[in-house]
Structures are given as C-alpha cells and as structure tokens.
Enzyme design. Sequence first.
Site, mmCIF file in Angstrom:
data_model
loop_
_atom_site.group_PDB
_atom_site.id
_atom_site.type_symbol
_atom_site.label_atom_id
_atom_site.label_comp_id
_atom_site.label_asym_id
_atom_site.label_seq_id
_atom_site.Cartn_x
_atom_site.Cartn_y
_atom_site.Cartn_z
ATOM 1 N N THR A 45 0.579 -0.899 0.040
ATOM 2 C CA THR A 45 -0.390 0.009 -0.173
ATOM 3 C C THR A 45 1.118 1.101 -0.133
ATOM 4 O O THR A 45 1.799 1.752 0.465
ATOM 5 C CB THR A 45 -0.468 -0.364 1.481
ATOM 6 O OG1 THR A 45 -1.661 -1.483 1.880
ATOM 7 C CG2 THR A 45 -1.677 0.608 1.099
ATOM 8 N N LYS A 64 -7.104 1.803 -2.817
ATOM 9 C CA LYS A 64 -7.102 0.723 -1.926
ATOM 10 C C LYS A 64 -7.143 1.263 -0.817
ATOM 11 O O LYS A 64 -7.775 1.681 0.176
ATOM 12 C CB LYS A 64 -5.629 0.367 -2.288
ATOM 13 C CG LYS A 64 -3.991 -0.150 -0.834
ATOM 14 C CD LYS A 64 -5.367 -1.374 -0.489
ATOM 15 C CE LYS A 64 -4.976 -1.781 1.304
ATOM 16 N NZ LYS A 64 -5.095 -3.143 1.471
ATOM 17 N N PHE A 89 -19.077 -4.847 8.120
ATOM 18 C CA PHE A 89 -18.079 -3.248 8.953
ATOM 19 C C PHE A 89 -19.426 -2.633 9.517
ATOM 20 O O PHE A 89 -18.897 -1.219 9.462
ATOM 21 C CB PHE A 89 -17.612 -3.085 7.797
ATOM 22 C CG PHE A 89 -16.418 -3.211 7.634
ATOM 23 C CD1 PHE A 89 -16.391 -5.189 7.543
ATOM 24 C CD2 PHE A 89 -14.981 -3.797 7.832
ATOM 25 C CE1 PHE A 89 -15.252 -5.369 6.196
ATOM 26 C CE2 PHE A 89 -13.876 -4.214 7.778
ATOM 27 C CZ PHE A 89 -14.317 -6.155 7.360
ATOM 28 N N LEU A 90 -20.399 -3.086 9.753
ATOM 29 C CA LEU A 90 -21.359 -2.722 10.755
ATOM 30 C C LEU A 90 -21.861 -2.612 12.648
ATOM 31 O O LEU A 90 -22.658 -3.154 12.987
ATOM 32 C CB LEU A 90 -22.328 -2.711 10.415
ATOM 33 C CG LEU A 90 -22.816 -1.752 9.277
ATOM 34 C CD1 LEU A 90 -24.648 -2.021 8.480
ATOM 35 C CD2 LEU A 90 -23.357 0.254 9.585
ATOM 36 N N LYS A 91 -20.343 -3.678 12.869
ATOM 37 C CA LYS A 91 -20.194 -4.663 14.227
ATOM 38 C C LYS A 91 -19.819 -3.259 15.116
ATOM 39 O O LYS A 91 -18.210 -2.745 14.870
ATOM 40 C CB LYS A 91 -19.552 -5.926 14.222
ATOM 41 C CG LYS A 91 -19.586 -6.013 15.170
ATOM 42 C CD LYS A 91 -20.495 -7.406 15.726
ATOM 43 C CE LYS A 91 -20.623 -8.132 16.852
ATOM 44 N NZ LYS A 91 -21.120 -7.078 17.780
ATOM 45 N N CYS A 105 -3.039 -1.994 9.132
ATOM 46 C CA CYS A 105 -3.880 -1.037 8.105
ATOM 47 C C CYS A 105 -4.795 0.533 7.881
ATOM 48 O O CYS A 105 -4.170 1.224 7.654
ATOM 49 C CB CYS A 105 -5.183 -2.444 6.665
ATOM 50 S SG CYS A 105 -3.208 -3.589 5.719
ATOM 51 N N LYS A 116 -3.702 2.861 9.799
ATOM 52 C CA LYS A 116 -2.025 3.415 8.691
ATOM 53 C C LYS A 116 -2.777 4.091 7.607
ATOM 54 O O LYS A 116 -2.666 5.380 7.427
ATOM 55 C CB LYS A 116 -0.724 2.149 8.053
ATOM 56 C CG LYS A 116 -0.231 2.467 7.481
ATOM 57 C CD LYS A 116 0.589 1.421 8.074
ATOM 58 C CE LYS A 116 0.304 0.312 6.302
ATOM 59 N NZ LYS A 116 0.620 0.310 5.145
ATOM 60 N N LYS A 172 -7.833 -8.660 16.145
ATOM 61 C CA LYS A 172 -9.317 -9.037 15.867
ATOM 62 C C LYS A 172 -9.101 -11.078 16.166
ATOM 63 O O LYS A 172 -7.858 -10.901 16.343
ATOM 64 C CB LYS A 172 -9.724 -8.822 14.853
ATOM 65 C CG LYS A 172 -8.849 -9.485 13.184
ATOM 66 C CD LYS A 172 -9.501 -9.040 11.609
ATOM 67 C CE LYS A 172 -8.677 -10.375 11.101
ATOM 68 N NZ LYS A 172 -9.621 -9.927 9.794
HETATM 69 C C1 UDX Z 1 -8.762 -4.677 6.581
HETATM 70 C C2 UDX Z 1 -9.191 -4.826 5.432
HETATM 71 O O1 UDX Z 1 -9.939 -5.501 5.950
HETATM 72 C C3 UDX Z 1 -8.305 -4.801 4.450
HETATM 73 O O2 UDX Z 1 -9.846 -5.521 3.373
HETATM 74 C C4 UDX Z 1 -7.108 -4.462 3.935
HETATM 75 O O3 UDX Z 1 -6.781 -5.012 2.587
HETATM 76 C C5 UDX Z 1 -6.144 -4.477 4.989
HETATM 77 O O4 UDX Z 1 -7.470 -3.866 6.320
HETATM 78 P P1 UDX Z 1 -7.510 -5.903 8.287
HETATM 79 O O5 UDX Z 1 -7.190 -5.195 9.191
HETATM 80 O O6 UDX Z 1 -6.696 -7.852 8.088
HETATM 81 O O7 UDX Z 1 -7.629 -6.247 6.887
HETATM 82 O O8 UDX Z 1 -9.237 -6.416 9.588
HETATM 83 P P2 UDX Z 1 -10.506 -6.113 9.084
HETATM 84 O O9 UDX Z 1 -11.236 -7.379 9.319
HETATM 85 O O10 UDX Z 1 -10.835 -5.496 8.359
HETATM 86 O O11 UDX Z 1 -10.663 -5.785 10.756
HETATM 87 C C6 UDX Z 1 -10.057 -4.496 10.796
HETATM 88 C C7 UDX Z 1 -10.774 -4.113 12.777
HETATM 89 O O12 UDX Z 1 -11.724 -3.427 12.774
HETATM 90 C C8 UDX Z 1 -10.867 -4.830 13.392
HETATM 91 O O13 UDX Z 1 -9.731 -4.036 14.548
HETATM 92 C C9 UDX Z 1 -11.914 -5.443 13.706
HETATM 93 O O14 UDX Z 1 -12.087 -5.956 14.920
HETATM 94 C C10 UDX Z 1 -12.546 -4.199 13.236
HETATM 95 N N1 UDX Z 1 -13.305 -4.358 13.148
HETATM 96 C C11 UDX Z 1 -14.681 -5.296 11.975
HETATM 97 C C12 UDX Z 1 -15.134 -3.421 13.284
HETATM 98 O O15 UDX Z 1 -14.533 -2.879 15.393
HETATM 99 N N2 UDX Z 1 -16.233 -4.139 13.147
HETATM 100 C C13 UDX Z 1 -16.676 -4.453 11.855
HETATM 101 O O16 UDX Z 1 -17.402 -4.544 11.403
HETATM 102 C C14 UDX Z 1 -15.426 -5.005 11.377
#
Ligand code: UDX
Length: 429
Positions: free
Chosen positions: A120, A203, A248-250, A259, A262, A319
Amino acid sequence: MKVTIAGSGYVGLVTAACLANKGETVTCVDVNEEKIAQLNAGRLPIYEEGLSELMQSSFGTHLFFSSDCSAAYCNSEVVFIAVGTPEKKDGSANLKHVNQVAEEIAKAANQDMVIVIKSTVPIGTNQRIRSIVNRFKDPNIRISVASNPEFLSQGSAIRDMLQAPRIVIGSEDTFAKTTLEQLYSSFDCPIVHMDCNSAEMVKYASNDFLALKISYINEIANLCEIVEANVEDVAHAMGLDPRIGDRFLKAGIGYGGSCFPKDTKALHWLANYHDYELKTIKAAIEVNENQKLKLIKKARKYYDSFEGLTVAILGLTFKPGTDDLREAPSLVNVPILLEEGARIQVYDPVGMKNFQSIFRETVCYSITPEAALKDADLCFVLTEWQEIRELTADIFVKQMQHPIILDGRNCLKKSCSKDNRLTIEQIGL
Ligand code: UDX
C-alpha cells in the site's frame, strides 16, 4: 510464469502461496535470513489460518524461499514488491524499503519484466518507482511498473486472494497489462484496469471507507447508549438495505490492525499535503481513537481508581484469527490500568507471545480465560475469540471476586447480559 515476491511478510507470503497454488513458479525473497531459514524449515513467521497447509502443498515444486534477492530477481517475468510501508511520525508512509527494492530489482534484471507494487503506497508512488527503475536498469531491457493493490484481511487472507471479488491493475503500457492479465487469467473474478494513480487510490479509498463505516456505527452506538436504543438491532436493520450492506457495521471499541489506522492517516496526510482536508477521514480517526478508551470510562463508574484491583483482560490481538497486536485496543488499555496500579491477568489464545515481547512480566499470562478471571474485580473483553464468546455467567460468577464485565466487542452470550448476578456493560446496548 516465473514470479518473485520481494518481502516475506503477511502480504508477500499469502501472495506467494496463492500464485504457487495456481501453478506459477514462485520465489519469495527477504533480506531477513532468519525468516527465510524458518520458511525453508517449514515454519511460518506469522499466524494466518490455512497458510501453512497451502504453502506445504507447493513448497519445493512451485514455491521457494531465498535471501539471495538479486539471483531471484534477475530472470523473473514478474516481481511483486510486497515490503512494509510503515507509518512515519507525521502519518505519512515510509517508502524506504519500496525504493530500495525497486533499485535492486532494476540493477539485477537481465530480461524484460513487470515490477508490480503490491504494498500500500501513497498515490503517485508508481511514477516515482518507474523513474528509479529507469535510472538503474540496463537500457536494453524493458521493465514496466504496475500497481496491484491487495485487499487481504488477516484471518481470511487466502480466501480474500483466491476468491477476490475483483483484481485491480494499474498500468501505463500494454506489456504490463497483458502480462498481468495472463498471470491472473485463472482467477475467477473481474480484472479492473486503470491508470496507476487510480489503482493506488482504490486501495486507500476502500480501506478508509471501511474504517469510516466502523467509526460511523461506533458513533451511532455511543448515541444509542444515551437514548437507550439497541445498536445491534439498528445495525441489523440498516444492513438489510443492500445500499448499506451488513458488513463492517459491528460496533465495538474501535478498529486496529496494520491497515486501517495507517491507511486513514496516510490518506489524510496526503490530502493535507495538497492543502485539502479529508474531513470524513479525520472524523473516522478521531472517533476511533476515543472509542478505544470507552471501556476505561465505563470502568470508572465502578471504581474511582484501579489501584490494587485485579483486572482480567480477555483478548489481546486486534481481531480474532491472528496473532497481530498492531494498533490493538489492548495496547491502549493495559498501560492505563498498569499506570494506575492494577494487577493485570491477560488471556489470548495466540497473541500472548507477541504481547509478552512488549509488556514482559508486567502482567500475568493465563493459559485459559478462567485463569485470567480468577479473583478479578473487573474484566475487559477486547477481542471476540470463540474461547471468550462461549464463557457462561456461571464461570464469571465462580471465578471473579466482583463480576463486572466490560464487553468491548458485544460478543458475550445473551444469557450473560440477562443474568442479574453479573454487571455487564456493552457498546451501544
Ligand atoms: C483490513 C481490510 O478489511 C482489508 O481489506 C485490507 O486489505 C487490510 O485491512 P484487517 O485489518 O486484516 O483488514 O482486518 P478487518 O477484518 O478489516 O478488521 C480491522 C479492524 O476493524 C479490527 O480491529 C476489527 O475488530 C474492526 N472491525 C471490523 C470492527 O470494529 N467492526 C466491524 O464491523 C469490522
């Protein structure tokens, strides 16, 4: 095709294993000889579901590891740059490793090839890498530079690559475009072509949108607490609208990982550099930083000070499904509790080794959630591992001195939140 991947981190290894699995001849290189030795001994330096098995299936036939980077680069048809671009103090991306590798590839190349930036990188990097390559390569050799951003989530990275909803290719010439079309011809998804700047932007725009979506539902959760609404019900109903989508609505105590934190800061920094303020991304960052402190605020309703308290921390990683602690809420909450004199008992099924390399013996390490809960006056749930989700009210009551549980991921059983022997606080409920 003969492919080399520069960088044996999480993105490099997943990319190498998946392309080898597709029948390409792949060499993954790294300057870290210890890492390469580990990989050649069949040991993974990272934890990623299914990666070890996938690598084993092609190791020695289609997948190789080496620390002799130049030897691997010289006659490759495609070289992926998948090295780290860590955040600098001002939020911008550190491109030192990317620039270094690009120069090495150009110097080593003895045949036409495509260099593909998988890391990235800030928008405009591809053009700068192209000028580095042109400066150092043999003038008789054609080297194209293309962008192919990764959209891998830790814990589901192999699926995210092999079942990608789309592959984004940024290129400035047909040589790069046709070479990558051929490389990805066996992937069953649309290949979206565009110029390099746009590919680099996809990205950041994608990641930052997901981060914004999380901060948005976290703000709605915070308001739900005030007006006594239920954010889980709200999010469920919202997600049924296909324009919004249910992922991604949790609500919780905020996003971590290598990621989102950053990439949001990097895009915000880039816009600022051009005298433009990304107000939405700025808000996402600010909301997230405050959200990570939410449980501390809730804890202060029960204890004026943490001095002398025994506090159980369930979940350390950012996570489930990974051992990665980067930007995890535990890295913010534990130091505050320690500073105020709490005695901390931590549990995480895979993250404790990494946690111990940072916190040493300032906390107690428990091999089960029950042990971490023993005689605790307070419990923080920071990661929704299955082992934590399945805890019952009886366990909390039996183990804890004072069963006060702050569930930062709204992941505990409904039977716990309904059991009046426990005091449970969740996010937005
Ligand atoms: C993310 C992107 O999903 C991915 O596409 C990108 O390439 C890299 O960054 P990642 O960081 O591995 O992936 O995990 P992800 O599952 O996206 O969760 C990121 C953070 O968001 C975690 O701390 C997770 O707990 C939090 N999260 C995710 C929430 O708080 N609520 C949600 O609904 C989803």
